[in-house]
Design a protein around this motif. Structure first.
Motif, PDB file in Angstrom:
ATOM      1  N   VAL A 129      30.303  -7.039  -2.463  1.00 20.55           N
ATOM      2  CA  VAL A 129      29.448  -7.477  -1.357  1.00 20.55           C
ATOM      3  C   VAL A 129      29.687  -6.551  -0.167  1.00 20.55           C
ATOM      4  CG1 VAL A 129      29.100  -9.319   0.343  1.00 20.55           C
ATOM      5  CG2 VAL A 129      29.363  -9.893  -2.086  1.00 20.55           C
ATOM      6  N   GLU A 130      28.602  -5.994   0.368  1.00 17.91           N
ATOM      7  CA  GLU A 130      28.751  -5.152   1.564  1.00 17.91           C
ATOM      8  C   GLU A 130      28.771  -6.029   2.806  1.00 17.91           C
ATOM      9  OE1 GLU A 130      25.851  -2.052   2.237  1.00 17.91           O
ATOM     10  OE2 GLU A 130      27.012  -1.283   3.939  1.00 17.91           O
ATOM     11  N   VAL A 131      29.796  -5.827   3.618  1.00 20.96           N
ATOM     12  CA  VAL A 131      29.973  -6.637   4.822  1.00 20.96           C
ATOM     13  C   VAL A 131      29.873  -5.727   6.043  1.00 20.96           C
ATOM     14  CG1 VAL A 131      31.510  -8.218   6.050  1.00 20.96           C
ATOM     15  CG2 VAL A 131      31.515  -8.184   3.543  1.00 20.96           C
ATOM     16  N   ASN A 132      29.136  -6.193   7.023  1.00 18.87           N
ATOM     17  CA  ASN A 132      29.031  -5.474   8.292  1.00 18.87           C
ATOM     18  C   ASN A 132      30.208  -5.895   9.169  1.00 18.87           C
ATOM     19  OD1 ASN A 132      28.477  -4.593  10.837  1.00 18.87           O
ATOM     20  ND2 ASN A 132      26.338  -5.252  10.842  1.00 18.87           N
ATOM     21  N   VAL A 133      31.228  -5.042   9.195  1.00 18.19           N
ATOM     22  CA  VAL A 133      32.447  -5.406   9.930  1.00 18.19           C
ATOM     23  C   VAL A 133      32.434  -4.896  11.362  1.00 18.19           C
ATOM     24  CG1 VAL A 133      34.048  -5.699   7.995  1.00 18.19           C
ATOM     25  CG2 VAL A 133      33.558  -3.410   8.867  1.00 18.19           C
ATOM     26  N   SER A 134      31.376  -4.159  11.732  1.00 13.61           N
ATOM     27  CA  SER A 134      31.344  -3.617  13.088  1.00 13.61           C
ATOM     28  C   SER A 134      30.366  -4.354  13.990  1.00 13.61           C
ATOM     29  CB  SER A 134      30.983  -2.128  13.069  1.00 13.61           C
ATOM     30  OG  SER A 134      31.921  -1.412  12.306  1.00 13.61           O
ATOM     31  N   GLY A 135      29.551  -5.210  13.401  1.00 15.60           N
ATOM     32  CA  GLY A 135      28.674  -6.049  14.211  1.00 15.60           C
ATOM     33  C   GLY A 135      27.514  -5.354  14.893  1.00 15.60           C
ATOM     34  N   GLU A 136      27.105  -4.188  14.424  1.00 16.84           N
ATOM     35  CA  GLU A 136      25.929  -3.561  15.033  1.00 16.84           C
ATOM     36  C   GLU A 136      24.676  -4.029  14.308  1.00 16.84           C
ATOM     37  OE1 GLU A 136      26.976   0.991  15.500  1.00 16.84           O
ATOM     38  OE2 GLU A 136      27.456   0.081  13.597  1.00 16.84           O
ATOM     39  N   GLY A 137      23.618  -4.251  15.037  1.00 22.80           N
ATOM     40  CA  GLY A 137      22.393  -4.745  14.437  1.00 22.80           C
ATOM     41  C   GLY A 137      21.825  -3.827  13.377  1.00 22.80           C
ATOM     42  N   SER A 138      22.026  -2.531  13.520  1.00 23.15           N
ATOM     43  CA  SER A 138      21.352  -1.561  12.652  1.00 23.15           C
ATOM     44  C   SER A 138      22.056  -1.361  11.308  1.00 23.15           C
ATOM     45  CB  SER A 138      21.269  -0.216  13.361  1.00 23.15           C
ATOM     46  OG  SER A 138      22.569   0.253  13.625  1.00 23.15           O
ATOM     47  N   LYS A 139      23.302  -1.803  11.203  1.00 22.45           N
ATOM     48  CA  LYS A 139      24.068  -1.491   9.982  1.00 22.45           C
ATOM     49  C   LYS A 139      23.740  -2.438   8.847  1.00 22.45           C
ATOM     50  CE  LYS A 139      27.048   1.853  10.910  1.00 22.45           C
ATOM     51  NZ  LYS A 139      27.322   2.975  10.094  1.00 22.45           N
ATOM     52  N   ALA A 140      23.831  -1.917   7.635  1.00 19.29           N
ATOM     53  CA  ALA A 140      23.622  -2.751   6.454  1.00 19.29           C
ATOM     54  C   ALA A 140      24.821  -3.670   6.261  1.00 19.29           C
ATOM     55  CB  ALA A 140      23.441  -1.858   5.232  1.00 19.29           C
ATOM     56  N   GLY A 141      24.610  -4.706   5.476  1.00 19.92           N
ATOM     57  CA  GLY A 141      25.710  -5.601   5.133  1.00 19.92           C
ATOM     58  C   GLY A 141      25.533  -6.972   5.740  1.00 19.92           C
ATOM     59  N   VAL A 142      26.125  -7.958   5.082  1.00 22.51           N
ATOM     60  CA  VAL A 142      26.065  -9.325   5.615  1.00 22.51           C
ATOM     61  C   VAL A 142      27.140  -9.487   6.687  1.00 22.51           C
ATOM     62  CG1 VAL A 142      25.196 -10.340   3.475  1.00 22.51           C
ATOM     63  CG2 VAL A 142      27.660 -10.206   3.834  1.00 22.51           C
ATOM     64  N   THR A 143      26.954 -10.445   7.558  1.00 24.82           N
ATOM     65  CA  THR A 143      27.998 -10.725   8.550  1.00 24.82           C
ATOM     66  C   THR A 143      29.187 -11.346   7.811  1.00 24.82           C
ATOM     67  OG1 THR A 143      27.235 -12.971   8.943  1.00 24.82           O
ATOM     68  CG2 THR A 143      26.250 -11.241  10.307  1.00 24.82           C
ATOM     69  N   PRO A 144      30.381 -11.209   8.376  1.00 18.84           N
ATOM     70  CA  PRO A 144      31.548 -11.820   7.728  1.00 18.84           C
ATOM     71  C   PRO A 144      31.313 -13.308   7.452  1.00 18.84           C
ATOM     72  CG  PRO A 144      32.262 -10.331   9.445  1.00 18.84           C
ATOM     73  CD  PRO A 144      30.758 -10.389   9.543  1.00 18.84           C
ATOM     74  N   ARG A 145      30.607 -13.984   8.357  1.00 20.73           N
ATOM     75  CA  ARG A 145      30.320 -15.404   8.165  1.00 20.73           C
ATOM     76  C   ARG A 145      29.442 -15.652   6.936  1.00 20.73           C
ATOM     77  NH1 ARG A 145      29.936 -19.221  12.718  1.00 20.73           N
ATOM     78  NH2 ARG A 145      30.431 -17.440  14.011  1.00 20.73           N
TER      79      ARG A 145
END
Ligand SMILES: *Cc1c(COP(=O)(O)O)cnc(C)c1O
Length: 234
Positions: A129-145
């Motif tokens: 699962v790709e997770v967006n760990v940097s919190g930028e709107g433009s990046k792919a990945g689900v939020t950690p939540r």
């Protein structure tokens, strides 16, 4: 040996020794780490040279490019393909079967398409699962939540094994910021693994930050330009 063969062999040797040193600093065995050589944009001849230099795991971002290279290199029987890009559901058939790991699943619809393909082919596809760990709107990945929700969905699909998590942190950040992002992915993996014991892998770290990722627990580093050289812009 051609100039290009020597370049690739030296790139690989240098990355492997940096991996070994980072593993040593972290008190980890280098055998726990898989170097995925990211070969996107490079011709299949370069992949063959890397294979001849002992490299076995290769990562591609574009399903059609992967399929074409796989065909051209089908005689390299020990080669393992990794799909590391954003996948569209209608391209699932190009990566399953045929890849040992699909690194960047970030939507239930893609997981479902992979599941259908795996069931039809009679295989179990290993997915991260790709997770967006940097919190930028433009990046792919689900939020950690939301990782939790997607992990549960994947665990419920036939033909898929939930093997771990993957991230691409924001580029050009100070080392401490990148390190903190890698650490968040590891902590999230540890939390999710309580309910999903198969969730063990961490795919994180690229040419500019793979040593930090290893120190923070990466099991797979995805390294392109440090092996093959700078890519031309596409
Ligand atoms: C291109 C790419 C890499 C490799 O990047 P380098 O900086 O060349 O090492 C790793 N991971 C992903 C997801 C990529 O798209």
């Amino acid at each position: 040996m051609s100039g290009r063969a020597r370049e690739i062999e030296q790139g690989l040797a240098s990355v492997r020794s940096r991996i070994a040193r980072a593993a040593e600093r972290a008190g980890r065995a280098p055998e726990q780490l898989t170097l995925v050589a990211v070969s996107k944009t490079w011709p299949h001849e370069d992949i063959r040279l890397a294979y001849e230099a002992g490299q076995r795991d290769f990562g591609e971002n574009y399903a059609q490019e992967l399929a074409a290279k796989r065909e051209a290199l089908s005689d390299l029987t020990e080669l393992r393909w990794h799909f590391i890009g954003a996948l569209q559901s209608n391209k699932a058939r190009l990566v399953v079967p045929g890849c040992v790991l699909v690194h960047a699943v970030d939507r239930a619809s893609v997981a479902q398409a992979l599941s259908r393909r795996a069931v039809a082919a009679g295989v179990v596809a290993q997915v991260l699962v790709e997770v967006n760990v940097s919190g930028e709107g433009s990046k792919a990945g689900v939020t950690p939540r939301d990782a939790d929700v997607l992990a549960n969905a994947i665990a419920g699909y036939d033909g898929l094994s939930l093997a771990g998590l993957m991230c691409v942190p924001a580029a050009d950040q100070p080392d401490e910021v990148t390190r903190a992002a890698f650490r968040r992915l590891r902590e999230l993996r540890d939390r999710l693994a309580v309910d999903h014991p198969s969730l063990t892998r961490l795919s994180m770290g690229m040419s500019h930050d793979f040593e930090l990722a290893i120190e923070e627990g990466a099991t797979h580093v995805r390294v392109g330009s440090a092996i093959f050289g700078a890519r031309a812009a596409r």
